[in-house]
Design a protein around this motif. Sequence first.
Motif, short mmCIF file in Angstrom:
data_model
loop_
_atom_site.label_atom_id
_atom_site.label_comp_id
_atom_site.label_asym_id
_atom_site.label_seq_id
_atom_site.Cartn_x
_atom_site.Cartn_y
_atom_site.Cartn_z
N THR A 165 38.69 -12.36 24.23
CA THR A 165 39.25 -12.20 25.57
C THR A 165 38.25 -11.44 26.43
O THR A 165 37.73 -10.39 26.01
CB THR A 165 40.58 -11.44 25.53
N ASN A 166 37.99 -11.93 27.61
CA ASN A 166 37.02 -11.31 28.51
C ASN A 166 37.64 -10.10 29.21
O ASN A 166 38.56 -10.24 30.01
CB ASN A 166 36.55 -12.33 29.55
N VAL A 167 37.12 -8.91 28.91
CA VAL A 167 37.59 -7.69 29.59
C VAL A 167 36.42 -7.00 30.30
O VAL A 167 36.52 -5.84 30.69
CB VAL A 167 38.26 -6.72 28.59
N GLY A 168 35.30 -7.73 30.45
CA GLY A 168 34.11 -7.17 31.09
C GLY A 168 34.00 -7.61 32.53
O GLY A 168 34.79 -7.19 33.39
N GLU A 169 33.04 -8.47 32.80
CA GLU A 169 32.85 -8.99 34.15
C GLU A 169 33.53 -10.34 34.28
O GLU A 169 33.49 -11.16 33.36
CB GLU A 169 31.36 -9.14 34.45
N ALA A 170 34.16 -10.58 35.43
CA ALA A 170 34.90 -11.83 35.63
C ALA A 170 34.01 -13.04 35.39
O ALA A 170 34.37 -13.98 34.67
CB ALA A 170 35.50 -11.86 37.03
N SER A 171 32.82 -13.05 36.01
CA SER A 171 31.89 -14.16 35.84
C SER A 171 30.78 -13.71 34.88
O SER A 171 29.97 -12.83 35.23
CB SER A 171 31.28 -14.57 37.18
N SER A 172 30.77 -14.28 33.69
CA SER A 172 29.81 -13.84 32.68
C SER A 172 29.59 -14.93 31.66
O SER A 172 30.40 -15.85 31.50
CB SER A 172 30.31 -12.57 31.99
N ALA A 173 28.47 -14.83 30.96
CA ALA A 173 28.13 -15.77 29.89
C ALA A 173 27.57 -14.98 28.72
O ALA A 173 26.77 -14.05 28.91
CB ALA A 173 27.12 -16.81 30.37
N TYR A 174 27.98 -15.34 27.52
CA TYR A 174 27.55 -14.66 26.29
C TYR A 174 26.85 -15.66 25.38
O TYR A 174 27.35 -16.77 25.14
CB TYR A 174 28.76 -14.07 25.56
N LYS B 116 31.26 -19.09 28.24
CA LYS B 116 31.23 -18.83 29.68
C LYS B 116 32.63 -18.45 30.17
O LYS B 116 33.63 -19.05 29.76
CB LYS B 116 30.72 -20.06 30.43
N PHE B 117 32.66 -17.45 31.06
CA PHE B 117 33.92 -16.97 31.61
C PHE B 117 33.84 -16.94 33.13
O PHE B 117 32.78 -16.66 33.71
CB PHE B 117 34.23 -15.55 31.09
N THR B 118 34.97 -17.23 33.76
CA THR B 118 35.04 -17.22 35.22
C THR B 118 36.12 -16.26 35.73
O THR B 118 36.30 -16.11 36.93
CB THR B 118 35.35 -18.63 35.76
N ALA B 119 36.84 -15.58 34.79
CA ALA B 119 37.91 -14.68 35.21
C ALA B 119 38.13 -13.63 34.13
O ALA B 119 37.85 -13.85 32.94
CB ALA B 119 39.20 -15.45 35.45
N LEU B 120 38.66 -12.47 34.55
CA LEU B 120 39.05 -11.45 33.59
C LEU B 120 40.26 -11.94 32.79
O LEU B 120 41.09 -12.71 33.29
CB LEU B 120 39.39 -10.15 34.30
#
Length: 688
Positions: free
Chosen positions: A610-619, A639-643
């Motif tokens: 679950t993404n709890v960092g930056e809304a728009s991010s890629a790991y 890739k993430f586009t939202a928290l």
Amino acid sequence: MNLKFISTFLCFVLLHSSKTFGDHFTNQSDLETYVVHLEFHDQLFSNSKDVLLWHQSFLPTNLNHSSRILYSYRHVFNGFAAMLSSDEVREMEKKPGFLSARPQRIFQMHTTHSPSFLGLHQNVGLWNASNSGKCEFNVTNCNKKLIGARNFVQPGMLPIDENGHGTQTSSIAAGNFVDGANFYGNANGTAVGIAPRAHVAMYKVCGVLWCAEWMILDGFDAAIEDGVDVIVIPMGFGHPPFYDDAIAISTYSAMAKGIFVSGSAGNHGPGSGTVMNEAPWILTVGDSTTDRKISAVAVLGNGAEYEGESAFQPTNFSQKLLPLVNGKACESLNTSNVKGKIVLCDTSGDLSRNVKGGRVKNAGGAGMILMNEKYRGSTTFSEYDVVPTTQVSYKDGQEIINYVKSTSTPVGTISFKGTRMGDKHAPTVAYFSARGPFIPSQGILKPDIIGPAVNILAAWPTPIAGQMFDLLYGTSLSCPHLAGVAALLKNAHPNWSPAAIKSAIMTTADIVNLGNDPIQDETLEPADLLTIGSGHVNPSRANDPGLVYDIQPEDYIPYLCGLNYTDDQVSLIVNKKVHCTTSIPQSELNYPSFSIPTESSAQTYTRTVTNVGEASSAYTVEVYGLKGVEVTVQPKILKFTALNQKASYNVTVKSLDLTGHSQGYIIWSSDRHSVRSPIKVFPHISVI
């Protein structure tokens, strides 16, 4: 937002009474305390009186029910504790709704610089972000810090701590700032707990050296009802299956209510398979050193120096070289051989350090060099000795013995250096820190984390010679450190689940020491994953982990079913009726670490983050280590586009050697975050 309170279990001492609860109820010699488990009941009882009446219905009709039932549980599981005979238990087994009854177990307790060692500083970071129980003391003893104190060992009596264990653990987890704290002038400074603004609720459930199971369950039941946020459990018992483990059952109920649980791994290291509190919903904490030493240096006639430790720091000890004599275990010393000399004693035998020192002193010895046995390795303690002393590592002790053998006139002295900071080997795992695996569930890597537990300055309830603090060691001290960290994280992220907090702690842990080398064990060799788990806690990094591996309470049910537990056994753990229609392999639980058995064919496991960092991010993923194992991760970029957005990935493992062990790390990295999961691959062991 103010932190809610931390509940520390193991808190206090059995008051001076030789009577047991059984003495108050009956003179029958065959009565003992049973913990009785009942089937989950769909009927919702409006109050505790209705629950008690239902539980009393399981007892034989000719009994005085009020005198036999010790406690009726409402939150940790469906059941009660009662004084019963074996015949009465057999009669009860015939009644519908009965699951099991067994005699209670006895649990053992696992018993100022550490906040700064962990990177916590006043008005900075996590401390800057952190801004009800029932009290059985009089109103002047409970306050804004201690908001609850209850006695389950002797109800009606004040919950006084004459043992020290509860005071120690609570001061580490949530103690306020105290200037000028020290132990006989050593480790002087401002003492403070990890979460100094948290409130504390204490539950006295233990005697001097033991903890009765039904009292532990009482404390859990009350803490859950009181609405605590974090529970500390610095105790444990063996390795029973989860459905027969009071702590596993109680902590599941706590976790299901959103309560974070920090438990000690135990003090039975360094042997393999010694870890306790192994349930995956518990943060299992091992033990490490800090970079502070109360230095006492053994100086030899050949010019060699070996740094050890002692909290007894005499200022007038002669630096003149004195004769050295080897007293071995120092169980029996002859004055004519010892007087005026420094005596070498090893840690073998049944005598404590202080008793050995007393033998040296009584025989006229000038001082003692206490040398570790091999299994203790480099772990040394700062105790207040009765004679000028230094405790040295096993390796250094062997070199000192070799020197004594090399000359007919061996000489030496002890140079006391006081408090010293900056040991580049820190953190090092203490020899007593329990190790994995937990054999019945090797698919979960344990312990989870390590934290400070050696020579920790902690509060003491009954001052001796004016000392309000003591220097202590044991896993009872590491788990309150982690409980304090969890309280800080819960305050900073109130919507995070216990599993999310646990994941944040684990995936951001340090795996190198202050010298930038891999964390070492007591042998000063790199520690393996069964020793350090994910590594050493780093609170500041845990506050911003980037991604978390979340687990909801119901997610544990397929895992428990996969352990081949029966429906009733799983129902007993999760406190509701369960039918095991779905099960998963242990390694498939959405855990922040991987522990995977070798198989003849490739095996694939799924994780969801679950993404709890930056809304728009890629790991992007990288895999390190794992010799003899092919590991493939798909996809390679998340890739993430939202928290709070979730993403899943698969890990496929193919072992090239079915008999070998291998370990490494899976790391997801973005521009700002690094999310590291340890992965261990081990030979498959069938458990019968």
